[in-house]
Design a protein around this motif. Structure first.
Motif, PDB file in Angstrom:
ATOM      1  N   GLN A  12      -4.636 -11.918   0.694  1.00 48.67           N
ATOM      2  CA  GLN A  12      -4.406 -10.643   1.362  1.00 48.67           C
ATOM      3  C   GLN A  12      -4.234  -9.529   0.335  1.00 48.67           C
ATOM      4  O   GLN A  12      -3.506  -9.673  -0.641  1.00 48.67           O
ATOM      5  CB  GLN A  12      -3.149 -10.740   2.216  1.00 48.67           C
ATOM      6  N   ARG A  13      -4.888  -8.397   0.550  1.00 48.34           N
ATOM      7  CA  ARG A  13      -4.704  -7.242  -0.324  1.00 48.34           C
ATOM      8  C   ARG A  13      -3.511  -6.422   0.164  1.00 48.34           C
ATOM      9  O   ARG A  13      -3.285  -6.263   1.354  1.00 48.34           O
ATOM     10  CB  ARG A  13      -5.952  -6.373  -0.357  1.00 48.34           C
ATOM     11  N   TRP A  14      -2.766  -5.903  -0.796  1.00 43.11           N
ATOM     12  CA  TRP A  14      -1.530  -5.195  -0.506  1.00 43.11           C
ATOM     13  C   TRP A  14      -1.522  -3.822  -1.159  1.00 43.11           C
ATOM     14  O   TRP A  14      -2.218  -3.573  -2.146  1.00 43.11           O
ATOM     15  CB  TRP A  14      -0.331  -5.985  -1.034  1.00 43.11           C
ATOM     16  N   VAL A  15      -0.685  -2.958  -0.605  1.00 47.18           N
ATOM     17  CA  VAL A  15      -0.339  -1.681  -1.219  1.00 47.18           C
ATOM     18  C   VAL A  15       1.143  -1.745  -1.563  1.00 47.18           C
ATOM     19  O   VAL A  15       1.964  -2.149  -0.726  1.00 47.18           O
ATOM     20  CB  VAL A  15      -0.619  -0.497  -0.272  1.00 47.18           C
ATOM     21  N   LEU A  16       1.475  -1.372  -2.782  1.00 49.79           N
ATOM     22  CA  LEU A  16       2.862  -1.387  -3.244  1.00 49.79           C
ATOM     23  C   LEU A  16       3.413   0.031  -3.196  1.00 49.79           C
ATOM     24  O   LEU A  16       2.909   0.929  -3.878  1.00 49.79           O
ATOM     25  CB  LEU A  16       2.923  -1.934  -4.669  1.00 49.79           C
ATOM     26  N   GLN A  17       4.414   0.246  -2.362  1.00 51.20           N
ATOM     27  CA  GLN A  17       5.065   1.555  -2.267  1.00 51.20           C
ATOM     28  C   GLN A  17       6.412   1.482  -2.990  1.00 51.20           C
ATOM     29  O   GLN A  17       7.233   0.615  -2.698  1.00 51.20           O
ATOM     30  CB  GLN A  17       5.277   1.957  -0.812  1.00 51.20           C
ATOM     31  N   PHE A  18       6.636   2.414  -3.914  1.00 51.11           N
ATOM     32  CA  PHE A  18       7.833   2.372  -4.752  1.00 51.11           C
ATOM     33  C   PHE A  18       8.612   3.666  -4.563  1.00 51.11           C
ATOM     34  O   PHE A  18       8.110   4.756  -4.852  1.00 51.11           O
ATOM     35  CB  PHE A  18       7.415   2.199  -6.212  1.00 51.11           C
ATOM     36  N   CYS A  19       9.836   3.545  -4.071  1.00 50.50           N
ATOM     37  CA  CYS A  19      10.664   4.706  -3.741  1.00 50.50           C
ATOM     38  C   CYS A  19      11.932   4.700  -4.586  1.00 50.50           C
ATOM     39  O   CYS A  19      12.499   3.648  -4.874  1.00 50.50           O
ATOM     40  CB  CYS A  19      11.059   4.687  -2.262  1.00 50.50           C
ATOM     41  N   HIS A  20      12.404   5.877  -4.937  1.00 54.96           N
ATOM     42  CA  HIS A  20      13.655   5.975  -5.690  1.00 54.96           C
ATOM     43  C   HIS A  20      14.824   5.472  -4.849  1.00 54.96           C
ATOM     44  O   HIS A  20      15.698   4.754  -5.334  1.00 54.96           O
ATOM     45  CB  HIS A  20      13.889   7.426  -6.122  1.00 54.96           C
ATOM     46  N   TYR A  42      -5.059  -3.691   4.767  1.00 53.05           N
ATOM     47  CA  TYR A  42      -3.991  -3.759   3.773  1.00 53.05           C
ATOM     48  C   TYR A  42      -2.620  -3.979   4.403  1.00 53.05           C
ATOM     49  O   TYR A  42      -2.306  -3.433   5.464  1.00 53.05           O
ATOM     50  CB  TYR A  42      -3.950  -2.468   2.954  1.00 53.05           C
ATOM     51  N   LYS A  43      -1.784  -4.768   3.725  1.00 52.92           N
ATOM     52  CA  LYS A  43      -0.378  -4.851   4.036  1.00 52.92           C
ATOM     53  C   LYS A  43       0.406  -3.992   3.041  1.00 52.92           C
ATOM     54  O   LYS A  43      -0.081  -3.699   1.956  1.00 52.92           O
ATOM     55  CB  LYS A  43       0.108  -6.304   3.976  1.00 52.92           C
ATOM     56  N   VAL A  44       1.606  -3.605   3.431  1.00 54.57           N
ATOM     57  CA  VAL A  44       2.410  -2.710   2.608  1.00 54.57           C
ATOM     58  C   VAL A  44       3.726  -3.382   2.231  1.00 54.57           C
ATOM     59  O   VAL A  44       4.447  -3.891   3.097  1.00 54.57           O
ATOM     60  CB  VAL A  44       2.711  -1.391   3.348  1.00 54.57           C
ATOM     61  N   CYS A  45       4.012  -3.371   0.935  1.00 49.11           N
ATOM     62  CA  CYS A  45       5.303  -3.811   0.416  1.00 49.11           C
ATOM     63  C   CYS A  45       6.029  -2.586  -0.120  1.00 49.11           C
ATOM     64  O   CYS A  45       5.528  -1.915  -1.026  1.00 49.11           O
ATOM     65  CB  CYS A  45       5.118  -4.839  -0.706  1.00 49.11           C
ATOM     66  N   THR A  46       7.180  -2.262   0.443  1.00 48.75           N
ATOM     67  CA  THR A  46       7.957  -1.099   0.010  1.00 48.75           C
ATOM     68  C   THR A  46       9.148  -1.568  -0.812  1.00 48.75           C
ATOM     69  O   THR A  46       9.908  -2.448  -0.375  1.00 48.75           O
ATOM     70  CB  THR A  46       8.429  -0.278   1.222  1.00 48.75           C
ATOM     71  N   ASP A  86      11.525  -5.720 -13.550  1.00 46.46           N
ATOM     72  CA  ASP A  86      11.512  -6.098 -12.133  1.00 46.46           C
ATOM     73  C   ASP A  86      10.211  -5.670 -11.460  1.00 46.46           C
ATOM     74  O   ASP A  86       9.636  -6.411 -10.659  1.00 46.46           O
ATOM     75  CB  ASP A  86      12.694  -5.465 -11.411  1.00 46.46           C
ATOM     76  N   PHE A  87       9.777  -4.484 -11.788  1.00 43.98           N
ATOM     77  CA  PHE A  87       8.543  -3.988 -11.170  1.00 43.98           C
ATOM     78  C   PHE A  87       7.349  -4.836 -11.624  1.00 43.98           C
ATOM     79  O   PHE A  87       6.464  -5.145 -10.817  1.00 43.98           O
ATOM     80  CB  PHE A  87       8.326  -2.521 -11.531  1.00 43.98           C
ATOM     81  N   ARG A  88       7.324  -5.205 -12.897  1.00 39.34           N
ATOM     82  CA  ARG A  88       6.216  -6.018 -13.407  1.00 39.34           C
ATOM     83  C   ARG A  88       6.149  -7.349 -12.648  1.00 39.34           C
ATOM     84  O   ARG A  88       5.056  -7.823 -12.291  1.00 39.34           O
ATOM     85  CB  ARG A  88       6.406  -6.256 -14.907  1.00 39.34           C
ATOM     86  N   ARG A  89       7.318  -7.932 -12.387  1.00 37.50           N
ATOM     87  CA  ARG A  89       7.361  -9.191 -11.646  1.00 37.50           C
ATOM     88  C   ARG A  89       6.824  -9.013 -10.229  1.00 37.50           C
ATOM     89  O   ARG A  89       6.035  -9.833  -9.742  1.00 37.50           O
ATOM     90  CB  ARG A  89       8.803  -9.704 -11.614  1.00 37.50           C
ATOM     91  N   ILE A  90       7.231  -7.943  -9.563  1.00 34.63           N
ATOM     92  CA  ILE A  90       6.774  -7.694  -8.196  1.00 34.63           C
ATOM     93  C   ILE A  90       5.270  -7.429  -8.175  1.00 34.63           C
ATOM     94  O   ILE A  90       4.544  -7.949  -7.317  1.00 34.63           O
ATOM     95  CB  ILE A  90       7.540  -6.501  -7.586  1.00 34.63           C
ATOM     96  N   ALA A  91       4.793  -6.640  -9.125  1.00 37.04           N
ATOM     97  CA  ALA A  91       3.366  -6.290  -9.161  1.00 37.04           C
ATOM     98  C   ALA A  91       2.496  -7.521  -9.364  1.00 37.04           C
ATOM     99  O   ALA A  91       1.332  -7.546  -8.921  1.00 37.04           O
ATOM    100  CB  ALA A  91       3.113  -5.268 -10.266  1.00 37.04           C
ATOM    101  N   ALA A  92       3.057  -8.550 -10.020  1.00 29.90           N
ATOM    102  CA  ALA A  92       2.289  -9.775 -10.260  1.00 29.90           C
ATOM    103  C   ALA A  92       2.362 -10.755  -9.098  1.00 29.90           C
ATOM    104  O   ALA A  92       1.651 -11.770  -9.101  1.00 29.90           O
ATOM    105  CB  ALA A  92       2.800 -10.452 -11.537  1.00 29.90           C
ATOM    106  N   SER A  93       3.180 -10.459  -8.099  1.00 26.00           N
ATOM    107  CA  SER A  93       3.425 -11.418  -7.026  1.00 26.00           C
ATOM    108  C   SER A  93       2.415 -11.342  -5.884  1.00 26.00           C
ATOM    109  O   SER A  93       2.406 -12.211  -5.017  1.00 26.00           O
ATOM    110  CB  SER A  93       4.833 -11.213  -6.458  1.00 26.00           C
ATOM    111  N   ARG A  94       1.626 -10.304  -5.851  1.00 26.52           N
ATOM    112  CA  ARG A  94       0.659 -10.085  -4.777  1.00 26.52           C
ATOM    113  C   ARG A  94      -0.625  -9.503  -5.370  1.00 26.52           C
ATOM    114  O   ARG A  94      -0.647  -9.028  -6.496  1.00 26.52           O
ATOM    115  CB  ARG A  94       1.189  -9.089  -3.733  1.00 26.52           C
ATOM    116  N   ASP A  95      -1.664  -9.509  -4.559  1.00 23.11           N
ATOM    117  CA  ASP A  95      -2.909  -8.847  -4.958  1.00 23.11           C
ATOM    118  C   ASP A  95      -2.816  -7.388  -4.527  1.00 23.11           C
ATOM    119  O   ASP A  95      -3.319  -6.990  -3.481  1.00 23.11           O
ATOM    120  CB  ASP A  95      -4.099  -9.530  -4.294  1.00 23.11           C
ATOM    121  N   PHE A  96      -2.139  -6.582  -5.334  1.00 22.58           N
ATOM    122  CA  PHE A  96      -1.950  -5.171  -5.009  1.00 22.58           C
ATOM    123  C   PHE A  96      -3.164  -4.358  -5.438  1.00 22.58           C
ATOM    124  O   PHE A  96      -3.659  -4.493  -6.561  1.00 22.58           O
ATOM    125  CB  PHE A  96      -0.698  -4.619  -5.699  1.00 22.58           C
TER     126      PHE A  96
END
Length: 374
Positions: A12-20, A42-46, A86-96
């Motif tokens: 599954q392809r994902w979009v990674l949304q990163f909020c402060h 696309y699925k969204v990971c926030t 932490d972000f690097r780990r999350i970015a590697a966890s899905r096909d973003f």
């Protein structure tokens, strides 16, 4: 995670949304961008950089997955190396496919913590006035696109980054779920009862923290100037709290209008009560957009605002605008409101055309995003 979910995550392809964080309007900002991908492949990971885990925030994010990194504001003031890891780990966890990052710190972390294309959304002026930030943005320009929440914010960034192609710094307006906002707004009588406002008064409303940026001093002076000619029993109702409360109350007393100015304090979910107002006035001197204007318009409330920042873009053609800080100009516009029948239908049409989720999705598809980001 189950084996099927792991398999799905690999294909599954994902979009990674990163909020402060999710304080104030930023939870709805996350919602606004998550729904752009509704009915797409696309699925969204926030991901929230700051803020405690919350089931309510998870629901409000309208995302397929929500992650709370739970950093404090103090922890992300320096180099933010932990957040980058932490972000690097999350970015590697899905096909973003890409990352949408709100405000500069998340943009900074996303670019350092991944090789993803990043769409940086900016909600304020001056984010690239610092030379260090200009150098950072220029270094990552090949995989960074910038979006301002108004043309005013967009133009501020273009001025700070003059070597960027204009198509890489664009506008995508803030928006609201029009039907949801309209459904939760109380009728006039119920809203006034909740706020403790007389049913027979003519009410000028304002919502915002009591801060110099909101310039409620001009609001009170303009109201005092207009009051003798406004309808009988007119009131100014200010919803919000802040460090200027005492000085603003003193100003109202000095001008002899303290009995006609109501300080309502902080009202949870204040937009529910906008129909209590006969006119909504925004006097801010530094408003990048003005979400409260959208919420007032959704309730069919006439709007008056200063000609500052993004507010005139919001009300263009359906609201009244006065020159920033011009007490007489504000008074004149307030006096015009009872004689100008603002069309709630025209406001609704403008909302749907420019500031709805559907309008944003259509606009998003037209942005000049490099094909490698698809």
């Amino acid at each position: 995670m189950t084996a099927s979910e792991q398999a799905d995550g690999q294909t599954q392809r994902w979009v990674l949304q990163f909020c402060h964080g999710y304080d104030g309007p930023f939870l709805d900002c996350a919602r606004q961008y998550a729904v752009l991908f509704k009915d797409t492949p696309y699925k969204v990971c926030t991901v929230y950089l700051t803020g405690k885990p919350s089931a309510e925030v998870e629901r409000g994010s309208v995302s397929d997955e929500v992650i709370f990194l739970d950093y404090s504001s103090a922890q992300v003031r320096a180099l933010k190396l932990g957040a980058v890891r932490d972000f690097r780990r999350i970015a590697a966890s899905r096909d973003f496919a890409l990352c949408i990052a709100h405000r500069f710190k998340p943009i900074y972390v996303a670019l350092l913590g991944s090789n993803l294309p990043v769409i940086g959304v900016h909600h304020a002026f001056g984010d690239y006035k610092r030379r260090s930030r200009q150098l950072f943005a220029n270094f990552f320009s090949k995989r960074l696109m910038l979006i301002g929440v108004s043309n005013a914010v967009r133009d501020d960034m273009r001025a700070c980054l003059p070597d960027w192609p204009t198509g890489r710094i664009e506008t995508l307006y803030n928006r609201i779920d029009i039907d949801a906002v309209r459904a939760e707004q109380l009728p006039r009588e119920a809203a006034r009862e909740h706020l403790g406002l007389p049913q027979d008064a003519w009410v000028v409303g304002n919502v915002g923290r009591l801060h110099p940026d909101k310039d409620q001093a001009t609001l009170i002076r303009g109201f005092a100037e207009a009051l003798p000619q406004l309808p009988v029993s007119s009131l100014l109702a200010i919803m919000g709290c802040g460090r200027l409360e005492s000085s603003l109350k003193a100003l109202a007393m000095e001008l002899g209008v303290s009995e006609s100015v109501r300080f309502l304090g902080q009202i949870p979910n204040g937009r529910r009560y906008f129909k209590a107002f006969d006119v909504f006035a925004l006097t801010s001197d530094h408003e990048p957009f003005g979400m409260v204007l959208l919420e007032a318009m959704a309730g069919g409330v006439p709007v008056v605002c200063s000609d500052c920042g993004g507010a005139p873009e919001v009300v263009g053609g359906v609201g009244q605008v006065f020159t920033l800080g011009d007490v007489q100009g504000l008074a004149s516009e307030l006096l015009r409101v009872p004689t100008v029948q603002a069309s709630s239908e025209a406001m609704l049409v403008r909302l749907q055309r420019l500031f709805s989720d559907q309008a944003a999705a259509e606009r998003f598809r037209t942005l000049l995003i490099p094909s490698s980001w698809a």
